[in-house]
Design an enzyme around this catalytic site. Sequence first.
Site, PDB file in Angstrom:
ATOM      1  N   PHE A 244       0.803  -1.522  -0.036  1.00 42.99           N
ATOM      2  CA  PHE A 244       0.117  -0.543   0.023  1.00 42.99           C
ATOM      3  C   PHE A 244       1.268   1.574  -0.094  1.00 42.99           C
ATOM      4  O   PHE A 244       0.601   2.335   0.719  1.00 42.99           O
ATOM      5  CB  PHE A 244      -1.230  -0.014   1.123  1.00 42.99           C
ATOM      6  CG  PHE A 244      -2.059  -1.249   1.036  1.00 42.99           C
ATOM      7  CD1 PHE A 244      -2.614  -1.553   0.879  1.00 42.99           C
ATOM      8  CD2 PHE A 244      -0.878  -2.515   2.268  1.00 42.99           C
ATOM      9  CE1 PHE A 244      -4.091  -2.631   1.197  1.00 42.99           C
ATOM     10  CE2 PHE A 244      -2.227  -4.231   2.400  1.00 42.99           C
ATOM     11  CZ  PHE A 244      -2.603  -3.143   1.515  1.00 42.99           C
TER      12      PHE A 244
ATOM     13  N   CYS B 213      -4.849   3.122   9.889  1.00 40.71           N
ATOM     14  CA  CYS B 213      -6.138   4.919  10.096  1.00 40.71           C
ATOM     15  C   CYS B 213      -7.079   4.794   9.927  1.00 40.71           C
ATOM     16  O   CYS B 213      -8.159   5.215   9.589  1.00 40.71           O
ATOM     17  CB  CYS B 213      -5.683   4.942   8.757  1.00 40.71           C
ATOM     18  SG  CYS B 213      -6.179   5.264   7.055  1.00 40.71           S
TER      19      CYS B 213
ATOM     20  N   ASP C 170       0.694  -0.726   5.615  1.00 39.38           N
ATOM     21  CA  ASP C 170      -0.482   0.939   5.235  1.00 39.38           C
ATOM     22  C   ASP C 170      -1.658   1.139   4.694  1.00 39.38           C
ATOM     23  O   ASP C 170      -1.577   2.155   3.410  1.00 39.38           O
ATOM     24  CB  ASP C 170       0.986   1.863   5.333  1.00 39.38           C
ATOM     25  CG  ASP C 170      -0.105   3.794   5.392  1.00 39.38           C
ATOM     26  OD1 ASP C 170      -1.386   4.317   6.623  1.00 39.38           O
ATOM     27  OD2 ASP C 170      -0.050   4.562   5.067  1.00 39.38           O
TER      28      ASP C 170
ATOM     29  N   ASN D 175      -2.740  -6.741  -6.227  1.00 41.56           N
ATOM     30  CA  ASN D 175      -3.893  -5.993  -5.137  1.00 41.56           C
ATOM     31  C   ASN D 175      -2.872  -6.366  -3.903  1.00 41.56           C
ATOM     32  O   ASN D 175      -2.169  -8.056  -3.313  1.00 41.56           O
ATOM     33  CB  ASN D 175      -4.988  -7.120  -5.215  1.00 41.56           C
ATOM     34  CG  ASN D 175      -6.382  -7.706  -3.778  1.00 41.56           C
ATOM     35  OD1 ASN D 175      -5.566  -7.124  -2.120  1.00 41.56           O
ATOM     36  ND2 ASN D 175      -7.059  -7.400  -4.107  1.00 41.56           N
ATOM     37  N   ALA D 176      -2.177  -5.555  -3.235  1.00 41.33           N
ATOM     38  CA  ALA D 176      -1.633  -5.913  -1.859  1.00 41.33           C
ATOM     39  C   ALA D 176      -1.878  -7.767  -1.040  1.00 41.33           C
ATOM     40  O   ALA D 176      -0.665  -8.453  -0.796  1.00 41.33           O
ATOM     41  CB  ALA D 176      -1.186  -4.980  -0.691  1.00 41.33           C
TER      42      ALA D 176
ATOM     43  N   ASP E  42       1.316  -1.029  -4.917  1.00 47.33           N
ATOM     44  CA  ASP E  42      -0.332  -0.368  -4.949  1.00 47.33           C
ATOM     45  C   ASP E  42      -1.347  -0.790  -6.219  1.00 47.33           C
ATOM     46  O   ASP E  42      -0.255  -1.093  -6.988  1.00 47.33           O
ATOM     47  CB  ASP E  42       0.270   0.703  -4.998  1.00 47.33           C
ATOM     48  CG  ASP E  42      -1.122   1.743  -3.845  1.00 47.33           C
ATOM     49  OD1 ASP E  42      -0.970   2.490  -2.734  1.00 47.33           O
ATOM     50  OD2 ASP E  42      -1.976   1.981  -4.518  1.00 47.33           O
ATOM     51  N   SER E  43      -2.266  -0.519  -5.578  1.00 53.06           N
ATOM     52  CA  SER E  43      -3.596  -1.409  -6.578  1.00 53.06           C
ATOM     53  C   SER E  43      -3.651   0.320  -7.503  1.00 53.06           C
ATOM     54  O   SER E  43      -3.769   0.147  -8.412  1.00 53.06           O
ATOM     55  CB  SER E  43      -4.596  -1.866  -6.388  1.00 53.06           C
ATOM     56  OG  SER E  43      -4.985  -0.716  -5.260  1.00 53.06           O
TER      57      SER E  43
HETATM   58  N1  SAH Z   1       1.928   4.674   2.721  1.00 52.61           N
HETATM   59  C1  SAH Z   1       1.344   5.398   2.069  1.00 52.61           C
HETATM   60  C2  SAH Z   1      -0.452   5.822   2.074  1.00 52.61           C
HETATM   61  C3  SAH Z   1      -1.318   4.359   1.410  1.00 52.61           C
HETATM   62  S1  SAH Z   1      -2.807   5.055   1.576  1.00 52.61           S
HETATM   63  C4  SAH Z   1       1.965   7.081   2.190  1.00 52.61           C
HETATM   64  O1  SAH Z   1       2.707   7.025   3.512  1.00 52.61           O
HETATM   65  O2  SAH Z   1       1.891   7.983   1.485  1.00 52.61           O
HETATM   66  C5  SAH Z   1      -3.676   3.503   0.689  1.00 52.61           C
HETATM   67  C6  SAH Z   1      -3.144   2.814  -0.486  1.00 52.61           C
HETATM   68  O3  SAH Z   1      -3.725   2.197  -0.821  1.00 52.61           O
HETATM   69  C7  SAH Z   1      -3.770   3.931  -1.618  1.00 52.61           C
HETATM   70  O4  SAH Z   1      -2.389   4.607  -2.556  1.00 52.61           O
HETATM   71  C8  SAH Z   1      -4.584   3.146  -2.590  1.00 52.61           C
HETATM   72  O5  SAH Z   1      -4.127   2.969  -4.195  1.00 52.61           O
HETATM   73  C9  SAH Z   1      -4.214   1.741  -1.626  1.00 52.61           C
HETATM   74  N2  SAH Z   1      -5.265   1.056  -2.041  1.00 52.61           N
HETATM   75  C10 SAH Z   1      -6.160   0.401  -1.411  1.00 52.61           C
HETATM   76  N3  SAH Z   1      -6.631  -1.232  -2.043  1.00 52.61           N
HETATM   77  C11 SAH Z   1      -4.885  -1.363  -2.583  1.00 52.61           C
HETATM   78  C12 SAH Z   1      -5.511  -3.201  -2.370  1.00 52.61           C
HETATM   79  N4  SAH Z   1      -5.896  -4.155  -2.283  1.00 52.61           N
HETATM   80  N5  SAH Z   1      -4.446  -3.290  -2.738  1.00 52.61           N
HETATM   81  C13 SAH Z   1      -2.684  -2.433  -2.406  1.00 52.61           C
HETATM   82  N6  SAH Z   1      -2.996  -1.941  -2.890  1.00 52.61           N
HETATM   83  C14 SAH Z   1      -4.355  -1.049  -1.752  1.00 52.61           C
END
Ligand code: SAH
Length: 395
Positions: free
Chosen positions: A230, A338, A298, A277-278, A251-252
């Site tokens: 993420f 969060c 995150d 997808n993480a 990231d997705s």
């Molecule tokens: N760590 C980052 C903030 C993360 S916000 C920082 O410090 O800047 C959450 C992120 O998760 C977003 O970028 C969103 O695109 C991503 N996201 C949401 N669902 C996801 C998934 N299933 N797999 C991967 N990424 C995902």
Amino acid sequence: MTGAHGPLPRVVVSRRGLARLNAGHVWVYRSDLVSSDGTPAGALVEVLEERGRSLGTALYSSASQIAVRMIAPTLVSDLSAFIRARIAAALAYRERVVRDSDACRLVFSEADSLPGLIADRYNDVIAVQLLTQAMDAEPARNAILSSLQESLRPEAIVERVDARVRELEQLPARESGLLAGEKRETVITMNGVRFHYRALAGQKTGAFLDQRENYAAAAAVARGEALDAFCYQGGFALHLAERCSQVTGIDSSRPALEIAEENARLNSREIEWLEGNAFDVLKDYAAAGRQYDTIVLDPPPFAKTRQALATALRGYKELNLRALKMLRPGGVLVTCSCSYHVGEADFIATVAEAAQDAHRGVRLMERRSQAKDHPTLPGVPETNYLKCLLLHVNN
Ligand code: SAH
């Protein structure tokens, strides 16, 4: 009662509303108002308890379930002057607590006694969000803009509109855009790491400034091969790259990863970015026997409501379980939530269960929250939403 305290409209709170305020909260729900008849949208109001005693001054919303947001325990008659004074105090506080960054939250709504106002500084560009009827009204807007301009002389001020919030506040639709100046792009520096900032793109006001101190804390203990799940525009990944031999960000969102790659180039770093997808990637990597020394999790908020809590905790457990399985002994897990509805105790318990299921011994090195420029109010739990745990994998 007479008008001895001036011409403000008055609202009266019930006993339950009063108990909440006495406990240090600053909100009164509509169901806890005894009378508010005819109070104009966005008005500055005097708040009274049922016996008539004044509790102070608040901003009123005619639409939100949060009808009243206290701004002072005293009487405030001039909202514009109040806003100017509170912005000056908010800026002075950031002067004291923000180090090693030209990007930070300047005003954090209730935590700065300016409910509904968010202002973030990104080097020479300021992004504002006006999230309540009172802050959206013309006199408030003017006071906010002129204070920020006079104190910080930014190249530009942009407004980031949250369409859903405007709907909830029954405010007319509005586009995000420049309120002053022309500059839409800049570069910010946090902890010595540089990031592109595009004022009218991305999530929130553009970046996750609340993680700024956590980036530094993660970098301080990171080593070896690292994974940032993420990763968005690479906030953690770029900090990890200062210490780690190899960093992968997942990231997705492709647009987020494109900026992440630009950020890597800006810092002359090589990071592997993976769109996916993480949950699936972590599962595949774990199945393939991959191992890491540092993993950051995150994810976006899983629990937007209290009802979603159980599902959210399952999501956190699964992610943390997969990450813990892949960490080498001596490795570090930086795991964040969060979701306001997931309390720190619940989150720690979930991570403990994940460690148990993964047959890994872990110790909690640090329990962290939001950066100090996103202060929390002890009586307003809603201002405290971010949890960031640093865990050491013992074996
Ligand atoms: N760590 C980052 C903030 C993360 S916000 C920082 O410090 O800047 C959450 C992120 O998760 C977003 O970028 C969103 O695109 C991503 N996201 C949401 N669902 C996801 C998934 N299933 N797999 C991967 N990424 C995902």
